[in-house]
Design a protein around this motif. Structure first.
Motif, PDB file in Angstrom:
ATOM      1  N   ASN A  58       0.828  -1.209   0.000  1.00 31.63           N
ATOM      2  CA  ASN A  58       0.000   0.000   0.000  1.00 31.63           C
ATOM      3  C   ASN A  58       0.861   1.257   0.000  1.00 31.63           C
ATOM      4  OD1 ASN A  58      -2.779  -0.885  -0.033  1.00 31.63           O
ATOM      5  ND2 ASN A  58      -2.280  -1.876   1.918  1.00 31.63           N
ATOM      6  N   ILE A  59       0.596   2.103  -0.967  1.00 27.26           N
ATOM      7  CA  ILE A  59       1.348   3.348  -1.128  1.00 27.26           C
ATOM      8  C   ILE A  59       0.375   4.510  -1.104  1.00 27.26           C
ATOM      9  CG2 ILE A  59       2.791   4.675  -2.751  1.00 27.26           C
ATOM     10  CD1 ILE A  59       3.533   1.924  -3.933  1.00 27.26           C
ATOM     11  N   LEU A  65       6.059  -1.610  -9.016  1.00 27.44           N
ATOM     12  CA  LEU A  65       5.384  -2.500  -8.065  1.00 27.44           C
ATOM     13  C   LEU A  65       5.439  -3.944  -8.546  1.00 27.44           C
ATOM     14  CD1 LEU A  65       2.273  -0.311  -7.192  1.00 27.44           C
ATOM     15  CD2 LEU A  65       4.406  -0.580  -5.899  1.00 27.44           C
ATOM     16  N   SER A  66       5.825  -4.827  -7.643  1.00 25.06           N
ATOM     17  CA  SER A  66       5.940  -6.238  -8.015  1.00 25.06           C
ATOM     18  C   SER A  66       4.765  -7.057  -7.487  1.00 25.06           C
ATOM     19  CB  SER A  66       7.231  -6.828  -7.446  1.00 25.06           C
ATOM     20  OG  SER A  66       8.321  -6.019  -7.790  1.00 25.06           O
ATOM     21  N   ASP A  67       4.295  -6.724  -6.279  1.00 23.95           N
ATOM     22  CA  ASP A  67       3.212  -7.496  -5.671  1.00 23.95           C
ATOM     23  C   ASP A  67       1.918  -7.295  -6.483  1.00 23.95           C
ATOM     24  OD1 ASP A  67       2.537  -8.397  -2.363  1.00 23.95           O
ATOM     25  OD2 ASP A  67       0.938  -8.149  -3.877  1.00 23.95           O
ATOM     26  N   PRO A  68       1.275  -8.374  -6.887  1.00 29.03           N
ATOM     27  CA  PRO A  68       0.066  -8.217  -7.710  1.00 29.03           C
ATOM     28  C   PRO A  68      -1.052  -7.452  -6.998  1.00 29.03           C
ATOM     29  CG  PRO A  68       0.510 -10.551  -7.194  1.00 29.03           C
ATOM     30  CD  PRO A  68       1.658  -9.765  -6.668  1.00 29.03           C
ATOM     31  N   ASP A  69      -1.035  -7.450  -5.643  1.00 27.73           N
ATOM     32  CA  ASP A  69      -2.065  -6.726  -4.900  1.00 27.73           C
ATOM     33  C   ASP A  69      -1.658  -5.288  -4.568  1.00 27.73           C
ATOM     34  OD1 ASP A  69      -3.755  -8.916  -4.838  1.00 27.73           O
ATOM     35  OD2 ASP A  69      -2.766  -9.734  -3.049  1.00 27.73           O
ATOM     36  N   ALA A  70      -0.478  -4.899  -4.995  1.00 27.07           N
ATOM     37  CA  ALA A  70       0.014  -3.566  -4.624  1.00 27.07           C
ATOM     38  C   ALA A  70      -0.898  -2.483  -5.190  1.00 27.07           C
ATOM     39  CB  ALA A  70       1.438  -3.376  -5.124  1.00 27.07           C
ATOM     40  N   HIS A  71      -1.068  -1.417  -4.401  1.00 25.17           N
ATOM     41  CA  HIS A  71      -2.041  -0.391  -4.762  1.00 25.17           C
ATOM     42  C   HIS A  71      -1.554   0.999  -4.326  1.00 25.17           C
ATOM     43  CE1 HIS A  71      -6.092   0.831  -5.925  1.00 25.17           C
ATOM     44  NE2 HIS A  71      -5.955   1.746  -4.978  1.00 25.17           N
TER      45      HIS A  71
END
Ligand SMILES: C[S@@+](CC[C@H](N)C(=O)[O-])C[C@H]1O[C@@H](n2cnc3c(N)ncnc32)[C@H](O)[C@@H]1O
Length: 213
Positions: free
Chosen positions: A59-60, A78-84
């Motif tokens: 989370n950013i 962003l690498s994490d598929p859930d990153a937002h």
């Protein structure tokens, strides 16, 4: 020879290129939008992207979207598929431009744009962030810091841009200069805050790197 300019050219010729969409956004902003110098640009964009690679946040939060250049740069890292990314911009005239370029970049599911005053929006976000990028109204930096601090995860980072304020932080301050006063107050608060580790990246207009212990 203009050393600063030449070095900047040297740097940009030795780092990754801007993606096509970032190049287009950079050009579009410079031609069509008032105060285009506010845009992060090629080097800082790639720095933010690399920070995202290094921190690997989920989370950013970004305070101060402008036309979306830094938000898209971070999203590219962003690498994490859930990153937002939640990004906040007070100027509603910029909304169509930001949305157009977020879509062009294919990040409509990764970036949520909030239009409004960051200080009203932040308390309603109800999230924990691994990375916060502060880049909005310099007068309000201390307030942004206080508002986001409880929402930053332990071990998370706050990055704050323009903390040299064009060198004004080391010059005598004009009584009416609320911008420089805001930055000076912010820098002092961070320095005295023993809940964080901090270092300044003396690049461009100064980037504060702050880590919550
Ligand atoms: C320096 S620009 C951001 C540049 C952008 N982060 C980039 O790197 O391309 C600052 C932006 O913050 C916005 N801003 C100023 N005060 C704000 C507030 N209280 N809440 C949200 N956005 C604000 C301004 O309208 C402006 O677009």
């Amino acid at each position: 020879m203009d050393m600063k300019n030449e070095l900047e050219k040297y740097i940009t010729s030795h780092i990754d290129n801007e993606s096509e969409v970032l190049r287009e956004l950079n050009r579009y902003t410079n031609i069509n939008i008032l105060r285009p110098r506010m845009l992060s640009g090629h080097i800082q964009g790639q720095i933010l992207k690399m920070f995202c690679r290094m921190i690997d946040p989920v989370n950013i939060l970004e305070i101060g979207t402008f036309t979306g250049y830094s938000a898209i740069s971070m999203a590219e890292g962003l690498s994490d598929p859930d990153a937002h990314i939640d990004t906040i911009e007070v100027n509603d005239e910029l909304k169509p431009v930001i949305e157009k370029f977020i879509s062009k970049a294919g990040f409509q599911n990764k970036i949520t744009l909030h239009i409004g005053n960051a200080l009203s929006i932040i308390p309603n976000l109800n999230k924990e962030f691994e990375l916060v990028f502060i880049d909005a109204d310099k007068r309000q930096y201390p307030e942004y810091y206080r508002a986001v601090f409880p929402m930053v995860r332990k071990g998370g980072y706050i990055l704050a841009d323009n903390i040299f304020w064009n060198g004004k932080v080391i010059e005598p301050v004009d009584e009416n200069d609320e911008y420089t006063k805001g930055i000076l107050e912010f820098n002092r608060i961070v320095k005295e805050d023993d809940r964080v580790e901090k270092v300044i990246l003396p690049f461009r207009d100064g980037l504060f790197l702050i880590r919550k212990k």
